[in-house]
Structures are given as C-alpha cells and as structure tokens.
Design an enzyme around this catalytic site. Structure first.
Site, PDB file in Angstrom:
ATOM      1  N   ASP A  31      12.564 -24.078 -12.918  1.00 55.86           N
ATOM      2  CA  ASP A  31      11.323 -24.856 -12.909  1.00 55.86           C
ATOM      3  C   ASP A  31      11.611 -26.343 -12.701  1.00 55.86           C
ATOM      4  O   ASP A  31      10.887 -27.048 -11.991  1.00 55.86           O
ATOM      5  CB  ASP A  31      10.570 -24.665 -14.232  1.00 55.86           C
ATOM      6  N   ALA A  32      12.661 -26.824 -13.352  1.00 55.30           N
ATOM      7  CA  ALA A  32      12.993 -28.250 -13.245  1.00 55.30           C
ATOM      8  C   ALA A  32      13.369 -28.622 -11.809  1.00 55.30           C
ATOM      9  O   ALA A  32      12.967 -29.672 -11.297  1.00 55.30           O
ATOM     10  CB  ALA A  32      14.144 -28.595 -14.195  1.00 55.30           C
ATOM     11  N   ASP A  35      10.175 -28.601  -9.744  1.00 55.78           N
ATOM     12  CA  ASP A  35       9.366 -29.786 -10.039  1.00 55.78           C
ATOM     13  C   ASP A  35       9.953 -31.034  -9.387  1.00 55.78           C
ATOM     14  O   ASP A  35       9.215 -31.927  -8.951  1.00 55.78           O
ATOM     15  CB  ASP A  35       9.253 -29.989 -11.554  1.00 55.78           C
ATOM     16  N   GLU A 113       0.312 -23.994 -28.471  1.00 54.71           N
ATOM     17  CA  GLU A 113       0.438 -22.542 -28.401  1.00 54.71           C
ATOM     18  C   GLU A 113       1.777 -22.183 -27.763  1.00 54.71           C
ATOM     19  O   GLU A 113       2.248 -22.886 -26.866  1.00 54.71           O
ATOM     20  CB  GLU A 113      -0.676 -21.932 -27.526  1.00 54.71           C
ATOM     21  N   ARG A 136      -3.737 -13.744 -11.218  1.00 52.44           N
ATOM     22  CA  ARG A 136      -3.917 -15.143 -10.842  1.00 52.44           C
ATOM     23  C   ARG A 136      -3.895 -15.317  -9.333  1.00 52.44           C
ATOM     24  O   ARG A 136      -4.647 -16.113  -8.774  1.00 52.44           O
ATOM     25  CB  ARG A 136      -2.815 -15.990 -11.479  1.00 52.44           C
ATOM     26  N   TYR A 224      -6.410 -16.818 -24.188  1.00 52.42           N
ATOM     27  CA  TYR A 224      -6.451 -18.189 -24.702  1.00 52.42           C
ATOM     28  C   TYR A 224      -7.497 -19.076 -24.041  1.00 52.42           C
ATOM     29  O   TYR A 224      -7.582 -20.258 -24.335  1.00 52.42           O
ATOM     30  CB  TYR A 224      -5.076 -18.857 -24.541  1.00 52.42           C
ATOM     31  N   CYS A 409      35.355 -15.305   7.050  1.00 54.45           N
ATOM     32  CA  CYS A 409      34.294 -14.485   6.458  1.00 54.45           C
ATOM     33  C   CYS A 409      34.897 -13.228   5.830  1.00 54.45           C
ATOM     34  O   CYS A 409      35.704 -12.542   6.477  1.00 54.45           O
ATOM     35  CB  CYS A 409      33.276 -14.100   7.529  1.00 54.45           C
TER      36      CYS A 409
END
Length: 669
Positions: A31-32, A35, A113, A136, A224, A409
């Site tokens: 995620d970092a 972002d 939460e 979603r 929620y 290779c």
C-alpha cells in the site's frame, strides 16, 4: 524526463496495480509503494494542471468490475480511504480536518474501528428485507452477488425493527483465520495449491458462480455504514448502535474517542495486540479506520474524487519475522525481465507461512548485501507481499560470497542484457521457454483471451512436451492430442477445446492486451482498438499516429512500434488471424470522425442523467475530447450541480457553458 512522459508512466503503473489489487486480488506492491506512486502523480498534476485528464487515476475511485455478474450502480460511490503510516500523518489529518471545519477548537470527536482485511460489500434493504448485495467493484459500479451473500450467516435476510423504505448498509466480508487454515489443510491434502491469504480467498469465494460453494467457505461479515433512508443518527457511534439493534454484525472493538491523541493510543494498542504471538482476533486486520463522529460535520467536509475528507486509515507497521535465506534464485517473466527472489526456511508471518520473498532487482540485492545462508528479517509489505528487509548479522565472518546476477538466462542460456537507464536485466530471446510460459499464462488469463482451463500447470506441461511453442499453437490443439497429456482426461480436453474456440470471438482489445506488449495494459489496448479499428492499422501506425491516441503516451507508443517492428511478432499475428481470431473493432473513440470531432470539453459538477464516465464516453463516441482543466482552447464546459471553480474560470475566459439540457441537445439525444 519531461512531465508529460512521467505522468503517462505513472498512470500506466497505477492502473496496472489497481488491476492487480481490485480485480486479480494479486497485488505486486505494498500500500505504501502504491500511495507513493499516486502522490507523485498528484504532485505532477498540481504543477501541470493542463495535463490533467478525467480518466487519470487521481480523478476516479479506482479499479473496475469483474466479469460474470450483473453490474450494480451504487447509490453513492464507495470511496477508498486515504492512508496514514505514522502518528505524524495521523495528526496531519486532524489538522486538515480542523481547518476544513473553520479551525475547530478543542478535541475532535472520533470513532476508531479495526480495519477488516476483507472485501467491501453493499447490502440493500427494502422495508427491512434484503433485496440485493453488491461488491465494491470500481467504487461506482459493483457486481450483483446477492445469491452468494445470502449464504453468509452473519448477514440477516430481514432486519429487526429496521427502517422503512430503501437503505444501503455497507461493510466487509472476511474469512475467519481458522476457516482459512482448515481450507488450506484440505487443499494441501488433496494436492491443490493453498490460498495465499484470507482476503484474496474471500474475494474469490464471493465471486463463485455456485452459492453452495460460497456457503461451504464459512465467510463472515461486519458492517459500519448506512446510506439513504430517513432518521440518520447524529453520530457514527449511535449509528453503530442502531446497526447492532437491527441485528447486523458490528465489530465489537470500536471506540468513541475525544481527540487525536486518544486515537493514536488506540492505534498503538492494537498494533501491539495484532502482532502478539497469541492473537486476540479471529480475523486479519491491517490497521485502524478513524472517522469523524459527527455526521453533520462530515457533510461540511465532503470528499475528494477518491477519499472522504472526514476519515483515514491508519496502517499498522508490517509484521516481521527472522528466518534463514537458503539461496537466491531468479525468475524470468513474460517480458523477459529477470528478477531475483529469496528462497527461505518457512516462517509464519501475518497469518500465512512464507517460503519465498521478493528481492526486487539486482541493485536491491547489492544495496542490502543479501547472501545465501544469511539470517534475515522478513516482512509482508502491506501484509501481503513477503520481502527481505535486512540481514541480521552483516558482519559475520563466514558469510557466502556476494551474490551477482547470472549473465545467462537459466531457461534458454541466452545472454542477459540491461539497458543503461534500467535496473532490470532481461532475456531478449523471443523463443525463451520461460517467457513463453509466462506470456501464454497472461494470454489465456480471464482479462485477456479468457481461455478457462489453460492455467499455469497445463501451460508448463504443453511447453515441456513440445506441443506448444507459440501462442498460435494453442489454436492448433485437438481434443485427441490433449487427451494424451499427463493428467488430462477426455472430458477436460474437450472442455478446453470449446474454451479455445470461444476465445476466437473475443474483442480485438483483449487480443492486443493478451499479446503482452510491454507497457500496454487493458486501458491502452482498448484505446488502440477503438482508435484504429483493426490490427493491421495498429501494426502500420507511425509513432506520431500512435501518440495522437488518448491514453497512449510516448513510452507506450514506442513499445507498440518496437513490438510490431519485430518480424516474428507480425508473423504471430498473421497466424492468429488465420486461426480465425477477431482482428477488427468498431472505431468509437475521439479519433473517429463525428459531430464533435475537434471539440474539447470539460465536464464539471454532478449531472442528473449522466455519470462522469457516461458523459465522457458520449463525447468520445461523437469524436470529441475531454480534459480536466479549463483553458482558452476549451470549446465547451458541461456544468452540472455544484460545478466549483471550473465554471468560474470558464466564465472569466468566455468559454461557452452547457447545462444538462443543452448538453443532451448537442449530443442529439
């Protein structure tokens, strides 16, 4: 590198990673890291507003819907959450929120939460009875999975004392850790590969065609959020209480807290608890969701195109463990990229046993000085991707020699090369069996030619037996020949031949994407097919013609030109055409002549009968172009409700402004 080129690269990268995360449930970066890419793009677009386009990842929620289920348009967009990775970033969020509330004084009321690591779901109830459930999806449109969600015992088919009318209750579907471990044990005993983690497995389960298979997984849920209906509680804390009274499952560890300092304490507390040897939760969590408690204040703050301004996700530091790196090996990808990875003594981290970890590239191996036999610290980036963080004792005298990238290779023995401006080594042998295997897996994947049954293990066997040496050989297969392949019965062979035949009717853009041209993702493939209308036109297009297509920047254009400049690739396309694959497509984008050809539009505000995407498509389909900022070159601004500063700029510059009625008239509707 000029800003336009970098922006094009970043958009392509972000779209690729969105696809890996939202649709394939197989993210390649944390995620970092994601972002960081998004923030770089946002900064460049701030500095160069004339380069902003409506389809930029900064202007939309992200992701897209999967295939196989009816689409469902959400009552309100299911937005993502902005992330905070430190207490400093958490406090910066608090400061932004205060400024947005006219420099609010005193402790801000929040609700904290636990962030459930699952799949977002929207549950629609009419007069307290469940009528629809949707994933979603891309945040605007999801998939109708009502039959599958009805098998989840946590989700009531009828609410207790629930509200009248239509309401939408949102939450998260997850797979409890014990059920996940039980299922993996059963798969291993049956000789099947284990699921990678509970979140991805839950996401795959909810998309099962057979609801009975979903029921067997033992999925659970927490809710929620409430959308629509009368009598919205004044605070989020009261809303959670109402949801519980209606019989909905609410994660019990939430807290109403006064001030960001108390919120930070809560985050520290749960960061320690979730990584303790004795876990206190039956599900995976990767952070804390922090929300402004006062509902009315949320309305004043509003949202960006991607995030609500009144909430943020605090992400826990990755869990770490120590183990032995037994050896460094390399993998050859479909583009020929050769990447090192660590083979580890198995170690349990963040809910799963890890035996391999990424090392990214040769430069990273050298920077961290990782060697065979080292004791290393391993973590899951974003609690998903295992990676080596550091060596425990780099000064140990009996360490192995420094690792160096092999010069040949491992699959075809061709010499590896590295461009001066790249960190990645590549095998450039077009006949390399490793490139063929990865490439053919990509070609047959659901989002390319969608050949169900042609998976990793079968591709490997077909290549090893010499049955398939190019993509075109797939279309020369017969049921009789397949039936002789190890572990391939007559029925499976017949089913695969049927799937291969069906794939011949796939859209042209899927073939373009399936070919695996470097830098060309799904969106780029769609743009090329729509702009040129045939494979021949793309093959013969010049660099300038390619770059003139929306979504095709100089990097992608050069990659397309280079790919089709190779005689072997052109021959492959000829063989696929001879096999009967579709090689043309309708020209529907702005490059096609139409009543709006040569006209540039800006769409702002909320239209009643068009989503932003639908308005853009309507303009593109009639030959026009859509940009994200108003300038003297703008021909029309289409203004809906709450248009913001773009309307004022259009008025200042004297740009013609169309309301929705005038816009429809211009479109001929």
């Amino acid at each position: 590198m000029d800003p336009a080129t970098r922006i094009s690269q970043l958009r392509a990268l972000i779209r690729h990673h969105e696809e890996r995360y939202y649709i394939l449930q197989d993210p390649e970066v944390s995620d970092a890291e994601f972002d960081a890419l998004l923030r770089e793009l946002q900064a460049l677009e701030r500095d160069h507003p004339d380069l902003v386009t409506l389809d930029s990842p900064t202007q939309r929620v992200g992701g897209r819907t999967a295939e196989g289920f009816a689409p469902v348009r959400h009552a309100e967009p299911m937005l993502s959450l902005d992330n905070a990775y430190s207490e400093e970033e958490l406090k910066a969020f608090d400061e932004r929120l205060r400024r947005g509330l006219d420099n609010l004084e005193g402790p801000v009321p929040y609700v904290a939460e636990l962030k459930i690591d699952g799949l977002g779901i929207a549950l629609q109830y009419r007069d307290a009875r469940l009528i629809r459930a949707a994933t979603r999806g891309d945040g605007v449109t999801g998939e109708d999975v009502t039959a599958n969600v009805r098998t989840i015992k946590d989700i009531p088919h009828a609410l207790k004392r629930g509200p009248k009318g239509i309401v939408e209750i949102r939450g998260e579907v997850y797979w409890p850790r014990k059920e996940f471990e039980r299922a993996n044990l059963e798969r291993e005993e049956a000789g099947e590969p284990p699921f990678s983690n509970p979140r991805n497995a839950a996401s795959g389960a909810i998309r099962q065609i057979d609801p009975e298979q979903v029921r067997k997984r033992g999925l659970r849920a927490f809710v929620y959020q409430l959308v629509g209906g009368d009598g919205m509680p004044a605070t989020h804390a009261k809303l959670l209480g109402s949801l519980e009274k209606w019989g909905m499952p609410v994660e019990p560890h939430w807290k109403a807290l006064q001030g960001i300092e108390r919120v930070a304490e809560y985050c520290r507390e749960w960061s320690g608890k979730r990584s303790a040897p004795t876990r206190v939760l039956p599900f995976d969590t990767d952070g804390v969701v922090v929300k402004l408690d006062n509902i009315a204040m949320r309305g004043r703050l509003g949202a960006t195109s991607k995030f609500p301004r009144w909430a943020i996700a605090f992400k826990f530091p990755p869990e770490q463990a120590e183990t032995t790196l037994t050896r460094i090996d390399i993998n050859v990808g479909r583009t020929g990229a050769v990447t090192p990875f660590a083979v580890l003594e198995p170690v349990f981290i963040a809910g799963t046993t890890v035996s391999m970890a990424t090392l990214h590239n040769a430069n990273e191996v050298a920077r961290k000085d990782v060697r065979d036999g080292d004791r290393v610290i391993v973590e899951k980036a974003g609690d998903i991707i295992p990676q080596v963080v550091r060596v425990v004792d780099p000064d140990r005298r009996d360490r192995s020699p420094r690792w160096e990238m092999p010069r040949r290779c491992p699959r075809c023995d061709s010499e590896l090369v590295r461009a001066e401006d790249e960190a990645v080594w590549r095998c450039e042998n077009t006949s390399c069996p490793a490139k063929l295997q990865r490439g053919l897996e990509h070609f047959a994947a659901r989002h390319a030619m969608n050949i169900e049954g042609l998976g990793e293990s079968l591709v490997a066997r077909l290549i090893a037996d010499g049955i398939v040496v190019s993509y075109a050989d797939v279309y020369r297969l017969t049921a009789e020949r397949l039936a002789t392949v190890e572990r391939m019965g007559k029925k499976s062979a017949a089913n695969l031949i049927t799937q291969i035949e069906h794939s011949k009717t796939r859209e042209l853009w899927r073939l373009i994407y399936g070919l695996g041209i470097r830098h060309v993702g799904e969106r780029g493939a769609q743009a090329l097919a729509s702009a040129f209308g045939s494979m021949d036109a793309i093959i013969n297009a010049s660099i300038d013609q390619l770059q003139a297509v929306a979504d095709i920047g100089p990097v992608v254009a050069a990659a397309v030109r280079e790919y089709f400049g190779e005689p072997l690739n052109r021959r492959l396309v000829e063989e696929l055409a001879a096999a009967g694959l579709k090689m043309d497509a309708p020209i529907v984008r702005g490059e096609a002549p139409g009543p709006l050809t040569g006209k540039t539009f800006v769409v702002t505000g909320t239209l009643k009968e068009f989503s932003r995407e639908a308005a853009t498509e309507a303009i593109h389909g009639r030959g026009g172009k859509v940009t994200g900022s108003v300038s003297k070159k703008t021909d029309y601004v289409v203004a809906g409700d709450d248009p913001g500063s773009k309307l004022a700029k259009a008025q200042t510059l004297g740009v013609p402004i169309l309301d929705e009625a005038a816009f429809r008239a211009l479109l001929g509707l």
